[in-house]
Each structure stands twice: as C-alpha cells, then as structure tokens.
Scaffold this motif. Structure first.
Motif, PDB file in Angstrom:
ATOM      1  N   PHE D 195      -3.917  -2.574   4.453  1.00  0.00           N
ATOM      2  CA  PHE D 195      -2.494  -2.436   4.325  1.00  0.00           C
ATOM      3  C   PHE D 195      -2.092  -2.997   2.976  1.00  0.00           C
ATOM      4  CE2 PHE D 195       1.856  -3.780   5.093  1.00  0.00           C
ATOM      5  CZ  PHE D 195       2.366  -2.652   5.694  1.00  0.00           C
ATOM      6  N   ILE D 232       2.285   4.407  -3.452  1.00  0.00           N
ATOM      7  CA  ILE D 232       1.881   4.572  -2.052  1.00  0.00           C
ATOM      8  C   ILE D 232       2.524   5.818  -1.453  1.00  0.00           C
ATOM      9  CG2 ILE D 232       2.083   3.546   0.246  1.00  0.00           C
ATOM     10  CD1 ILE D 232       1.928   0.786  -1.149  1.00  0.00           C
ATOM     11  N   ILE D 233       1.711   6.644  -0.806  1.00  0.00           N
ATOM     12  CA  ILE D 233       2.227   7.849  -0.155  1.00  0.00           C
ATOM     13  C   ILE D 233       2.487   7.592   1.320  1.00  0.00           C
ATOM     14  CG2 ILE D 233       1.780  10.294   0.341  1.00  0.00           C
ATOM     15  CD1 ILE D 233      -0.306  10.174  -2.003  1.00  0.00           C
ATOM     16  N   GLU D 234       1.526   6.964   1.984  1.00  0.00           N
ATOM     17  CA  GLU D 234       1.640   6.786   3.430  1.00  0.00           C
ATOM     18  C   GLU D 234       0.798   5.588   3.863  1.00  0.00           C
ATOM     19  OE1 GLU D 234       3.283   7.540   5.882  1.00  0.00           O
ATOM     20  OE2 GLU D 234       2.132   7.956   7.679  1.00  0.00           O
ATOM     21  N   GLN D 235       1.278   4.897   4.902  1.00  0.00           N
ATOM     22  CA  GLN D 235       0.535   3.760   5.465  1.00  0.00           C
ATOM     23  C   GLN D 235       0.641   3.822   6.971  1.00  0.00           C
ATOM     24  OE1 GLN D 235       2.789   0.534   3.131  1.00  0.00           O
ATOM     25  NE2 GLN D 235       0.687   0.128   2.510  1.00  0.00           N
ATOM     26  N   ASP D 236      -0.326   3.250   7.635  1.00  0.00           N
ATOM     27  CA  ASP D 236      -0.207   3.074   9.077  1.00  0.00           C
ATOM     28  C   ASP D 236      -1.042   1.873   9.495  1.00  0.00           C
ATOM     29  OD1 ASP D 236       0.714   3.446  11.646  1.00  0.00           O
ATOM     30  OD2 ASP D 236       0.178   5.556  11.732  1.00  0.00           O
ATOM     31  N   MET D 259      -6.172   9.365   9.762  1.00  0.00           N
ATOM     32  CA  MET D 259      -4.789   9.795   9.978  1.00  0.00           C
ATOM     33  C   MET D 259      -3.961   9.688   8.701  1.00  0.00           C
ATOM     34  SD  MET D 259      -4.257  10.651  13.143  1.00  0.00           S
ATOM     35  CE  MET D 259      -2.490  10.382  13.358  1.00  0.00           C
ATOM     36  N   ARG D 263      -2.363  12.795   6.578  1.00  0.00           N
ATOM     37  CA  ARG D 263      -0.917  12.944   6.382  1.00  0.00           C
ATOM     38  C   ARG D 263      -0.565  13.044   4.906  1.00  0.00           C
ATOM     39  NH1 ARG D 263       0.708   7.977   9.903  1.00  0.00           N
ATOM     40  NH2 ARG D 263      -0.136   8.640  11.913  1.00  0.00           N
ATOM     41  N   THR D 280       6.753   6.442  -4.633  1.00  0.00           N
ATOM     42  CA  THR D 280       6.906   7.843  -4.249  1.00  0.00           C
ATOM     43  C   THR D 280       8.228   8.060  -3.527  1.00  0.00           C
ATOM     44  OG1 THR D 280       5.836   7.534  -2.108  1.00  0.00           O
ATOM     45  CG2 THR D 280       4.422   8.232  -3.933  1.00  0.00           C
ATOM     46  N   VAL D 282       9.227  10.577  -0.705  1.00  0.00           N
ATOM     47  CA  VAL D 282       8.557  11.495   0.227  1.00  0.00           C
ATOM     48  C   VAL D 282       9.611  12.154   1.103  1.00  0.00           C
ATOM     49  CG1 VAL D 282       6.867  11.708   2.078  1.00  0.00           C
ATOM     50  CG2 VAL D 282       6.473  10.077   0.227  1.00  0.00           C
TER      51      VAL D 282
END
Lengths: 284, 284, 284, 284
Positions: D195, D232-236, D259, D263, D280, D282
């Motif tokens: 993360f 950063i584009i996406e985190q989970d 995942m 995404r 970013t 989005v």
C-alpha cells in the motif's frame, strides 16, 4: 515427520478439549494449529486441529483406527482425518461462461490450489478449447430436463471414473439432480451471482439493478435441493451507483464471482469447512 | 457461577495446550472460548481462554494463587486473569478535536463499552462543555515542552487519584512523556490519522493528498517512545478519488478515526489484545 | 459572491447540457461542480450543479424566477435551487434505541452536519434525557395502532410548528402513516438493519444468523408505503463468521446503522440525492 | 453512428464547459457521458466526454482537425480523441511470477479487456509456456545492469515492431530504463505489492509483517524515474491478523495484485485516466 489435519464435531461435553489435546500428546504429536467453536444454541462442539507426528510409526490407516478406538467412539464424534499429501480431486462443471473457468485454471496452473482437476464436464461444447489450453480432459455431457436421467448417469460415471472428491459448479447453468446431490453431500460448491438470500434464482443482476441497490454481491455455497438455499461458504460485495448499467453490474459481478468461488474452493480443499444445520463453520 | 478470562504467553512447549486445558478441567471449569497462537519465528505461545467455574469456592485471589502454583510457574508463563465484573478504568486525553470524544462518550452512554470513564484530561479548556454534557469530571492540565515536568506530574497524580488502568488519546495533540509511557506500558492507546506506516507525524491527510493516494486510513496503536511506531491494534481505510479535496480527506478521515479508535478501545477493555515484539496478538 | 446548488431532472433532450451551461454563463456564473446522469432505459436526464455568481444582483427568489422563465420551462424540468446558507431543518423520530441518536447528535454538535435539529419526537419517554444533554426539544407523542390518528395529528402539528424540512427515523419502531409519507414525500429517511432486499421487516439480525450469512448489512432508504421497499440511499456491510452470536451481529450492526444513517443524512442535507422510479441518483 | 471519447485538460477558464458542450452540439453530437474536475489549487480543468456523432461525415482525422481549429487551440488545451474501435496495443513485461500473467491472459481471452496483446517480453524464459497456451508471441530479452543498453535496445525494437501503445509490468523484476520511461511517458503501468507509500522497494510483505500491520495492500501506478513514486492509478487492501505468516501475506497479496493491476489496465485501456502533477484523475 508427518502432518495431519483432524476435523471433529460432536455434542459439547465436559473436558472435550482437554481429552483431544491429551490424546494428541499421548501419540507424541505437536499441535501446530487448533481452532474450536461451540454452537451454544445447538450444544455442538466443532474442532479443527493440525499436528505433526514426531515418529514415523503411523500411517493414515493406523492412526485413524487408533484415534477412533481411543477417542472418537468415546465422545461419539463425527470426524475426518487427512494427511497433507492427499490432494482432493475436483471436477469442474461449466456451461458457456468462461471467466470463472479461466480464473480457476489460472490459479491451478500457478500452483495456488491444493487439489487436482482431473476433469471438466459441460453441457455445452463451447469451452472445450479452454480446457485444451490447460490440457485438462473435457467431457461434453448434454443435459436438459428431458434427458436428465441419461445426463445424470453420464455425470456419475465420469465422476466415478476420475475418482472425484468434490464438484465445483463454475457458472454451470443446469439443475443438479437430487441423486447427484446426495452422492456428493456437502461436496458440491456453487457460485451464485447475488448477495444471498437477496435475489435467488435467475437474473439476479437485473433484479438488483431494478431495486436500485448500492452494493452487489456474490455467494458461494454448498448445493442442496433448495435452489440457492444451501450452506453459505463465502460472500463478498462491490459498490455500485446510479451511474452503473446492468452491463456494469455484470462486469463488476464477474470479479466478485471469481474471487468468492476461488476462496470457497481453497477453503474446501484445505479442509477448513464443516457443515451443520444448513450453516458452515469456516476455520480460516 | 463465575466467568474468568485468562491471557497467557510463554515459550512454546510440548503439551502446553493439554496442560492448560487439563488444569481448567481439574478445577471443574468449563471452557467457553479458547484461542491460541504460536509465533513460529520467535517460538512464543499465546493463549486466550474464557471459562465458567462451576463451583463458588474460588475468588479471584485464590484462583490466581492456585493457577500460579499449579500451572504458570511450571511453564514460566507471563499471564493475566480477570473476572468479567472487573471493568477497567479508562482516562481520556483530549485537546481540541471533539469528534472522537463525542463518539466514545456516546458509545459509553449507550452501554457499548465494558469500562468506566472516571476522568477526561485536556491541555485545553475547549472541550470542558462536552465532558459536562456527559457528566464526566474534566481536568485542565496545561502541557507544553516548557512545562512538561509540571504537566506530567499533574497527569500522574490524576491518573493515580482516579485509579486509571489505561489511557486513550482521543486526538490528544501533545507528546506523552517517557515516564508516563513506562508507567502505562501497553496501556496507552493512540489514534493516528493515516494508514501507518505511511504518513507518520503531523498533517498526514495533507501528505496523502499530495501523494495522490486512492485510499486513506487510520491506525490505532499502543504508544511507545518512537512516534507512531508502537504496536498496531486496528486499522481501517476509506476510498478517495481525485475529486476529493484535503477537506474531504479530513472529513472522511474523522469517520475512520472514530471507528478505528472505538474498536481498539473495545478490544483492549475486553482483554483481547496481547503485545509482543512490538506487534499485537488480537484474539477477536 | 453567492453559491447556489441546482438539481434538475427532465426528459433527456438534445443539447441539454449545453443549454444549462450556457445559461449559467449568461448570468455570469462560474460552475464549480457539475455532475449529470442519463437513465438510458427511462430516457431521463439528471443534473446537479454548483456555481458561484460573480455579481450580487440576484437573491434566491429572483434567480429562481429567472431560471424558470429562461430555462426550466423550455425543457419541462423538475428542478430545485438552494443557497448554501439555507440549512434544512431535520426532525428526529426515535423510540428506545439510543445508539443512532447519540451518533447523530454527536456529529451535529461537532459541526459535521449542514442542518438544524429543532426537535426530537418519540413514542417513548426513555430518550428524553439524551435530548436534554444536547439541549434539543423533546416531544413525547404516544403512537400505537389504536391511536394512530391522534398520533399522526400530533406529529404533523409539531413538524409544522418547527418548520421541518425532512424527517429521520433513527430506529423509530412504529409505522409512519400514509398521510405523513405523502406530506414528506422523499423526505423521510429510515435506517433498516439489514442488507435490503434481504431480510426486510422485523428481526433481520435473527434471520441473517439463521441463514448463516457471512456478511451483514444496513440500508438507509426513503420511506414509502411498502415496508422497507423505498428508494435506497446508502448501504454498507460487515463481515461475520460462525463464531459470532446473534448478539455479536446486533453489536456489529449498530456500527453499520450509525454509519449508513449518518451518510444518508449528510447526502440528503447537502442536496446530493434525487429520487426517480423508486431509485436514487446520488451525486457524491 | 460513431462514438468518440475526448480527454481534455487545460487552465481553468470561464465558460469552458459551455464552450465544449456547445461545440459538441455544433457538430450534431449527442453527449452520452461527461465528467469534469477542477483542481482548485493548480487551477487546472479536466474533462472526459463520450459522444455519439449522428452523421457519418466525420472520420477520426477530420474531426480531430476540426476540434483543434474550432476549440482546442482557443483554450490552449492538451487533449486526446479516440474512437471506440481503436483498441490500444499492450505489451506485457514479465519475469518469473505467473499469477498476474494468468489473470490478465484469462481476462483477455474472456473478452473483458478492450485492448490487444501482441507480445510478451521477459527477462527469463520460465513463462514462455504460459504465453504459448494463450498463443501470444513471447520474446526472451535478457536484462541485467551489465547489459542494460543491449536490453533496452531489444525492448524498444520489439515495442516498435509490435506498434505498442502501452506497457504493463506484470511483476517484472527489473529496472525500466529512463529512455524507455521517456518514450512511454504515462504509458507504463506497474503493480507494486504494498500500500504505497508504505513499503516501497523490495520485499514489502516482509516489511509489513515485521511492522505488524492489520491491513496489507497493492498499488498500481505509472512508472516514473523515482522507484515506486509514480502517479497512483488504483489501490486495494486486504485484512490480515497475527495468525497470518509471511507466506499468508504473500498469498493474500497475490489476489490484491491481480485485482488492482487488472483494474488499472482496464481504466487505462478505456482512456479513463489522466496524469497531472504526479497524480491521476480517474474518471470511472
């Protein structure tokens, strides 16, 4: 040094944990995992235990016999025992949707699933090429209401031939016969594309869209005769909004279906699930 | 019939679970909850156990002495034992932010927290009216670098006076002195408004905004001398996007801070946390 | 410089976005937020727009009249317009559960909610002391099936007296009359303690426990005549396992109820929700 | 009828939304999606717009020229325009980990990704058989510090040969050269197994385990010269507890990596991401 996994359930009784742990000590076993649960309403005791046996004097059959004689019978236990090298054999039932199939076969090929997949059975021929990519035998077994006896018979023969331990319905779109359910009791896993018990049956994403929910879900469960009413193994959800169409629901749902089914398969294959009273105990 | 909770940690040893469960059986106790964990790297065994004693022959002191003599000493255990009616006494330290304070006092008043709050201590007078609403004694103890000896002394006197068991820093904006940390070792809980170890120190929402993260978090942890480096008890997160301003981060973060701190308080008050090697074992 | 918020819905039409944005430009407005949605199935256009007016020539009445004449009538729009300083007035309906009440009043006191709470109405006297703590007028209005006309009349009089804009049922345990629903159409928010449409009606945690779900939920929705069938505003979930009792479900559920209701209140008060076809458009 | 997607960013200016939407109306376009964002700190305007052109008079080149002359130049816009049938070409860079590769190829084969994968490039030969299963050309390009010029040259030649639009590092374990980063600016997507900004660099699961976090994460981001510092584009995230070993972290992390990378790929391929100021926007 051998590793065994024991699953127990029985009436809750005085000193039962002490009795089990004493037994493991008595055979020179070292407990490396122990989890237990008491259903206070039903007065049922559940335990999952992993231990290492320090000696090589036992094989699975002899330790099973010894466990039964010295512990299980006394407490009237329902129990199972496994060694780690016994990988269960899983049959995949599919129809036309390929996303769960690709996901399972990808995980299987990447070495993430402690199981073997000797066969894929389908009521359509569409996914034969996917099976071929992963070099897994594919059998086309037509199945409709009109020919369900023939279909069931062919299914059962294949399952016996491949010595199948459990079945996964990876978006298989046909009814499972009561006979097959009974033969594989608590050993058939389905993925339903809704957050059960909301939206059972057909077209759950359409129903969810119509109701205007803000969260959609997927549910993996053991198959029983009641449609989508079997014991739930795992569920997960995703947020949606007014801006999502039914097609968006379906696409987001595919990810949920993949994840929730993969987790259920893993839990089952690792012998971490127990079924009682149409519910699951999941020692994860 | 009395209910006791026992926390144990010690070197992992052969038959230790059997020994503990045998002990409980020997005093006619009925185990209603048992969870254990082995840190394989450190070879440390942890256990949390709740049991009902079927007889009234014991009080807490006598059972403690018996446990020590007959079990704890033999295995060289670090251990604690509690009865359910012993509610721990919690002091709240606050500064000017009121959202965590309202949340904790609301939960406390609604009967959700198994603890007592005899005192609120603050380095500002702003929140005195909030304390008054909930009829909780409020003490204004000024604290700055220049007067930290005086401040610490006043804090310690109040904590002693109110017989405080543990301290919660509900967005308290001053350093805790090493002496106070030592006095309340593993008994001071802080809420930090980031997903630690990302963004320790001041203004974490601003740093998170600048970095363009898609998820923000909050972390509750036991206070140690290293700033924001203590054992983590609980964390949670919320999604953010480019459309959120720093003010939105802060507002969303308030909800995280409330929830994460409330959960940590509850876990601690229910004796579900153990600290080892700057990490927590949380039996939840 | 004045800030206004405009909500629009109407039949989807060619050039509608251009027409609205041109209109805003024509009155020397600066758009600081715009979100829109088209329901393709129903051919309905929704828009939420915030803008700053660079001049002081307008008051709310004159800008409304101008908007209506120059834009709204032409496109046959359903529309609302607000200035930021117009805080809506919210009435709280409660019964005996206090956790949502404490949470809402705590947030309100901490300045997180852009609204006023002039009155709390209850069918029991239990929570009068909570209202008193926060210095909010509390009215006890008995309500049962037998006296529902009397109850409704008393409710309506109080709502009128306090000039209430919308009502929040914070675990209010009585039916809302059709007359009251009609008077406050799309302006009564309920919190239901399940993941609707699963488990509508009474005792949802008990039903969820019986079904063996792995996730529980809460749902806030606008009240319509169909019980728990109104447009959903917000939902959230929490994981549960076999180890959780019904009491654990209820306790975890309280947190969900608090959060989901608080979010719905905030969205409504910030004029971010629109209702159409028993669903909500939430511009968040 | 043709569908086009337009991405715009420029200095925020008066009437800009009206100007864009008027322009679309002027070419007889029907807006089916519009989202916009203003970065108030930087005074930058972002917009993403999808529209249907009712006539067939335009091809992509002519509409681009017209847009530039009649709108873009006036507002000094940075902009891109795409038709839906232009699928971007993606190169996959891999090393030895196969889980992300299987996941991407499974989704690709299942028709979930609006892109083409003409080539897989690897610094090891291990995954050639996976590429073969999916019938995708595989090129072994050795890459170490000592031969980075040779490696980079071979990479660039392949990327040019296959007319690659963007690159995905699916657990590729080598540095990307500054030259390659510059050539594919904002077009190289990496998946980092933490993360971020917590635990950049090597062995993040080990660091997370040591720190005793209760939540682990994964982050997809555009590659810049600073290691793990790109937009950063996406985190989970996923929950972990004391009972999880480093191996458990790694296994749970694999699901996150899959995942989060999938995404990010989808968002990028659908032209829903814009980069500005190392962050970013989005529009999802």
């Amino acid at each position: 040094m051998q590793k065994i996994t024991i699953l127990i359930h029985c009436e809750d009784q005085k000193s039962i944990i002490a009795s089990v742990t004493n037994y493991i000590a008595s055979i020179d076993g070292n407990i490396i995992y122990l989890d237990q649960h008491v259903d206070a309403d039903e007065n049922v005791f559940f335990m999952r235990l992993e231990c290492e046996l320090r000696t090589d004097q036992w094989n699975l059959e002899s330790i099973k016999a010894h466990f039964k004689m010295n512990l299980a019978t006394k407490f009237n236990m329902a129990w199972e025992m496994y060694t780690l090298d016994q990988k269960p054999k899983m049959a995949l039932f599919v129809s036309k949707y390929d996303h769960c199939l690709y996901d399972i076969l990808g995980r299987y090929s990447a070495g993430e699933l402690p199981l073997e997949i000797p066969v894929i059975i389908s009521n359509h021929e569409d996914l034969e090429s996917v099976a071929a990519r992963f070099s897994i035998p594919f059998h086309y077994v037509p199945f409709t209401k009109d020919i369900k006896e023939i279909g069931e018979k062919a299914q059962l023969q294949l399952l016996e031939h491949y010595q199948i331990d459990f079945i996964v319905l990876a978006r298989y779109m046909q009814i499972i016969t009561p006979n097959l359910i009974a033969t594989y009791k608590n050993n058939i896993i389905n993925i339903h594309h809704s957050f059960l018990p909301a939206f059972p049956g057909a077209k759950p994403y359409h129903s969810a869209f119509k109701r205007g929910v803000k969260i959609i879900g997927a549910t993996s469960h053991y198959v029983t005769e009641g449609l989508d009413e079997g014991p739930i193994i795992e569920q997960d959800i995703a947020r949606v909004s007014h801006s999502h169409s039914i097609e968006d629901f379906i696409m987001k749902g595919r990810d949920l279906e993949r994840m929730v089914l993969a987790r259920a398969i893993k839990l089952h294959a690792e012998r971490k699930t127990m079924v009682y009273n149409n519910k699951t105990v999941v020692f994860s």
